[in-house]
Design a protein around this motif. Sequence first.
Motif, short mmCIF file in Angstrom:
data_model
loop_
_atom_site.label_atom_id
_atom_site.label_comp_id
_atom_site.label_asym_id
_atom_site.label_seq_id
_atom_site.Cartn_x
_atom_site.Cartn_y
_atom_site.Cartn_z
N CYS A 178 -8.82 4.44 -1.58
CA CYS A 178 -9.78 3.52 -0.97
C CYS A 178 -10.53 4.19 0.19
O CYS A 178 -11.73 4.01 0.36
CB CYS A 178 -9.09 2.26 -0.50
SG CYS A 178 -7.68 2.57 0.58
N CYS B 7 0.85 -1.20 0.00
CA CYS B 7 0.00 0.00 0.00
C CYS B 7 0.88 1.25 0.00
O CYS B 7 1.80 1.36 0.81
CB CYS B 7 -0.89 -0.02 1.24
SG CYS B 7 -1.74 1.53 1.53
N CYS C 285 -2.09 6.10 -0.94
CA CYS C 285 -2.62 7.16 -1.82
C CYS C 285 -3.97 7.68 -1.33
O CYS C 285 -4.39 8.77 -1.70
CB CYS C 285 -2.74 6.63 -3.25
SG CYS C 285 -4.03 5.37 -3.42
S1 SF4 Z 1 -5.99 2.53 -2.79
FE1 SF4 Z 1 -5.83 2.18 -0.59
S2 SF4 Z 1 -4.83 0.21 -0.44
FE2 SF4 Z 1 -4.51 0.88 -2.51
S3 SF4 Z 1 -2.53 1.88 -2.40
FE3 SF4 Z 1 -4.09 3.47 -2.13
S4 SF4 Z 1 -4.30 3.64 0.08
FE4 SF4 Z 1 -3.25 1.73 -0.31
#
Ligand code: SF4
Length: 370
Positions: free
Chosen positions: A348, A342, A345
Amino acid sequence: MNREDLLKIPKLGFGLMRLPKKNGEIDINRVNTMVDAYMKNGFTYFDTAYVYQGSEVALRKSLVERYPRDSFFVADKMPGWVLNSKEDLLKVFDEQRKRTGLDYFDFYLLHSIEKSNLDKYNKYDCWEWGLKMKEKGLIRNFGFSFHDTPELLDQLLTEHPEVDFVQLQINYIDWDSNTVHSGKCYEVARRHNKPIIIMEPVKGGNLASLRPEIEKKMKAVTPDKSIASWAMRFCATLDGVMVVLSGMSTEEQMNDNINTIKNLVPFSDAEKACLKEVIDDILNTPTVGCTGCRYCVDGCPNQIKIPDIIKTYNSYLTYGDHEQYHSAYKEAAGDGHRAGDCIACGQCESICPQHLEITDILKKASKVFD
Ligand code: SF4
Ligand code: SF4
């Protein structure tokens, strides 16, 4: 066999679903050792299925070709979901007889009935077919295994009073569960006066070991008994239970189960109180409230299977460290898609309807599994 005779069968059933393997194949030498120990201790009930890969053949090699036919019982199952016509019933059945080397089955079940597959069993008249096979002597006792609501179980047992027994998923954690309904299904089967075969008494191994603080409580009350033995005793001491199946993979599990069932004693008051506490501890474990909606999955730049990882992490939090959770994690999180991959970013988290702090949760999961 009449009801009374069924209930006289020694209560430990040898489930052949998780037999020991060597180089990816069932290890027949070890299965022989386990079968010998099981038989030597007076147990007789073997449970296989068309869909337990290699298990029917292993049963033939380790049991049928090594022991007299009248010294054991074999249960096999018809998987409704593989049927595409009425003719398929006989095709599957004949293949099962060939694989096992048996002319007849002592117990035969319509496999894993639930609402979603019931239509198939009805469409191909599996109930009638089972009775006909019984009349021909190819099936000695006819029943079904069940995974659905107590209401549906009640309906089936009302519509099919002819079945000789029923196989249910029962364990102490799922007794009051709103999804597995162990307790309520048990009561329905009792009301219909059907002998009960219990499957998953140790909840797929989850109750074979528990979190250290929980195990400590159990050991304080009963120091000389295994954690798994509590689960087996819970099931085997219920009234109307014919057999408790255990899908044994090791000689150690086999010996422990033999010891538990041969020396079966009801729980003392202290043990009952302890088990109640254990159940409360497990059910009240704080876990991550992921609903599995999967809204978060598509947008993850590293294609991390977030809900699958959280599910495994929740099992770890609930029951403690089990090898099977590490295997489940490995399956969910391949190279580049692990919890530790992870990059925070935040995509999610911005979409999660439960407002979960996913990056933080994945960090914790990564510490356990990566
Ligand atoms: S979307 Fe969520 S799980 Fe995927 S890299 Fe970004 S923070 Fe991490
Ligand atoms: S969006 Fe949230 S609740 Fe839905 S699967 Fe992802 S983590 Fe779970």
